[in-house]
Design an enzyme around this catalytic site. Structure first.
Site, PDB file in Angstrom:
ATOM      1  N   LYS A  95       0.833  -1.207   0.000  1.00 30.76           N
ATOM      2  CA  LYS A  95       0.000   0.000   0.000  1.00 30.76           C
ATOM      3  C   LYS A  95       0.870   1.260   0.000  1.00 30.76           C
ATOM      4  O   LYS A  95       0.685   2.159  -0.811  1.00 30.76           O
ATOM      5  CB  LYS A  95      -0.845  -0.059   1.290  1.00 30.76           C
ATOM      6  N   LYS A 107       2.078  -3.894  11.198  1.00 28.04           N
ATOM      7  CA  LYS A 107       0.697  -3.960  11.711  1.00 28.04           C
ATOM      8  C   LYS A 107       0.733  -4.527  13.117  1.00 28.04           C
ATOM      9  O   LYS A 107       1.610  -5.323  13.456  1.00 28.04           O
ATOM     10  CB  LYS A 107      -0.148  -4.883  10.828  1.00 28.04           C
TER      11      LYS A 107
HETATM   12  N1  GLU Z   1      -4.963   1.150   9.590  1.00 24.45           N
HETATM   13  C1  GLU Z   1      -4.873   1.901   8.388  1.00 24.45           C
HETATM   14  C2  GLU Z   1      -4.556   0.979   7.218  1.00 24.45           C
HETATM   15  O1  GLU Z   1      -4.820  -0.192   7.256  1.00 24.45           O
HETATM   16  C3  GLU Z   1      -3.949   3.097   8.522  1.00 24.45           C
HETATM   17  C4  GLU Z   1      -2.519   2.797   8.760  1.00 24.45           C
HETATM   18  C5  GLU Z   1      -1.648   4.012   9.073  1.00 24.45           C
HETATM   19  O2  GLU Z   1      -2.151   5.126   9.016  1.00 24.45           O
HETATM   20  O3  GLU Z   1      -0.482   3.814   9.365  1.00 24.45           O
HETATM   21  O4  GLU Z   1      -4.111   1.422   6.191  1.00 24.45           O
END
Ligand code: GLU
Length: 472
Positions: A95, A107
């Site tokens: 991403k 994560k």
């Molecule tokens: N939890 C969000 C995601 O899955 C945001 C992650 C972030 O801002 O670091 O993209």
């Protein structure tokens, strides 16, 4: 939502392998990109309000350090397990690469249902989790930066930054150890709605592409399109809001207690208030209750937005999904099996790892704000307003005409923080969509948009590995 014989991480690997075939990279390098670099699985005790001690199961996974820090949310859910956190951390790497946010993927997850704990218990769990991360050097503005995810929000991020800062006295950039903080604690304006707004910008761009709309037998543009949203959490709520404001009709919204249908459109804010007072989205004035919450996924509509958890559309229900566009606002809402079924049907699946990247994009802006110790817009707002006033005055003088009050304030307006954040997000989502579409449309062998997104991500991560000179 996960079941015992389903591995979310395997499903990410399957999508990766499918795309890797369209790249030129060495097999070993591809293996390195796929692997989770560090996995921290922990257990710690917390005393509950009734005096009991509960052992809490939690994780933090750092998938890739090809860029530092690692970045990704922390979820609170009783479905959390190591496989899930690994999958979600991997998705974060891809991403970030797709939206050109210079982070590696990470994560975290705590295996609790937050609804079953008091605020005080949640605070103790969050603070202890943060302390465990500090002890193992798994958090820090240059190491690994958590953020909100399913079941967490600004409040939890405020506890994290406070715990971190108190354990690291004098660390000047401590506020950058976590994003998604309240604005009063170093957050940035526009972070809360960022994921939902990013989903909207991404889908709007797809809907503006004549060749894609022709394929789906749809008119270009968002206006008049029917939308079904699964999940009324932060992401679902804001996605619904931006679609409605742009003239789409949100005909159905689902939550875990049920789903509702209203042909002329649901106002998400009214529904949110209804749920707040009655405890449920059901029996919303003017709407019909659906028998099961999953029925919403199978409704006739142009755009289906799964904005809750993974694996909700699978081999079993995918054949009944009628939406032409699936907007993956959640992470991993489709299993690979569902993906194949929907692609074969001719639907366009707009993949999670780029479509929901609005959250991490604005997290990047927040982190930059924390490191620069200055609010966006502070330096240029007044300058721009003065300059615009000067230009407008000169134009009015030369033309001997004046503009109306509404136009005047629009022209004179210098950017506030939220204007800059929204504009940075829009630019990011529009260019990411175009990059992926270019890859997809220029290679007829690439079967779907997800594969094109993975190709883009793999190329970017591999390039940065080779630039680092690790694999000369
Ligand atoms: N939890 C969000 C995601 O899955 C945001 C992650 C972030 O801002 O670091 O993209």
């Amino acid at each position: 939502m996960s079941n015992t014989n389903y591995s979310f991480f395997k499903s990410v690997e399957t999508s990766f392998d499918k795309a890797a075939k369209f790249t030129k990279w060495d097999k070993g390098l591809l293996e390195q990109i796929k692997a989770c670099n560090s996995i921290y699985s922990m257990r710690f005790p917390v005393r509950m309000d009734d005096g009991r001690i509960e052992v809490i199961e939690a994780y933090r996974v750092q998938h890739s350090q090809h860029k530092s820090p690692c970045k990704g949310g922390i979820r609170f859910s009783d479905e959390v397990n190591q496989d899930e956190v690994m999958a979600l951390a991997s998705l974060m790497t891809y991403k970030c690469a797709i939206v050109n946010v210079p982070f590696g993927g990470g994560k975290g997850g705590i295996k609790i249902n937050p609804k079953k704990y008091s605020a005080y218990e949640l605070e103790k769990i969050t603070r202890r989790y943060t302390a465990e991360l500090v002890k193992k050097n798994f958090i820090g503005p240059g190491i690994d930066v958590p953020a909100p995810d399913y079941g967490t929000g600004e409040r939890e991020m405020a506890w994290i930054v406070d715990t971190y800062a108190s354990l690291k006295p004098g660390e000047i950039d401590a506020a950058g150890c976590v994003t998604g903080k309240p604005v009063t604690q170093g957050g940035v304006r526009g972070r809360k709605e960022a994921t939902g707004l990013g989903v909207f910008y991404g889908i709007r761009e797809v809907c503006n592409m004549p060749e894609i709309m022709k394929k789906l037998d749809l008119k270009t543009g968002i206006e008049g399109k029917t939308v079904v949203v699964q999940g009324l959490g932060n992401v679902g709520y804001h996605s619904a809001k931006f679609f409605r404001e742009a003239g789409a009709i949100v005909t159905s919204i689902a939550e875990y207690e049920g789903a509702i249908y209203k042909a002329d459109g649901i106002n998400e804010e009214e529904l949110f208030l209804h749920r707040k007072t009655t405890g449920s989205i059901l029996n919303f004035p003017g709407a019909t209750n659906l028998a099961k919450n999953t029925d919403a996924l199978e409704l006739e509509c142009d755009i289906l937005v799964p904005a809750a958890l993974e694996n909700v559309i699978n081999g079993e229900n995918a054949p009944r999904v009628k939406a032409k566009i699936i907007a993956e606002a959640a992470n991993g809402p489709l299993t690979p099996e569902a993906d194949e079924i929907l692609t074969a049907k001719g639907s366009v699946v707009v993949p999670d790892m780029y479509l929901n990247a609005g959250g991490v994009t604005v997290s990047y802006f927040e982190w930059l704000k924390n490191l620069s110790h200055v609010r966006y817009g502070r330096m240029e707002k007044r300058f721009t307003e003065n300059l615009n006033t000067h230009i407008l005055t000169q134009m009015e003088k030369l033309t001997e005409k004046t503009v109306g009050d509404k136009e005047r304030s629009k022209i004179l307006h210098g950017p506030d923080e939220v204007d800059l954040v929204h504009s940075g997000l829009e630019e990011t989502m529009v260019s990411a969509t175009r990059e992926i579409m270019d890859i997809w449309l220029s290679n007829p062998d690439i079967p779907d948009m997800r594969t094109a997104a993975y190709v883009n991500a793999i190329n970017k991560v591999a390039t940065s590995y080779t630039e680092l000179g690790i694999f000369p």
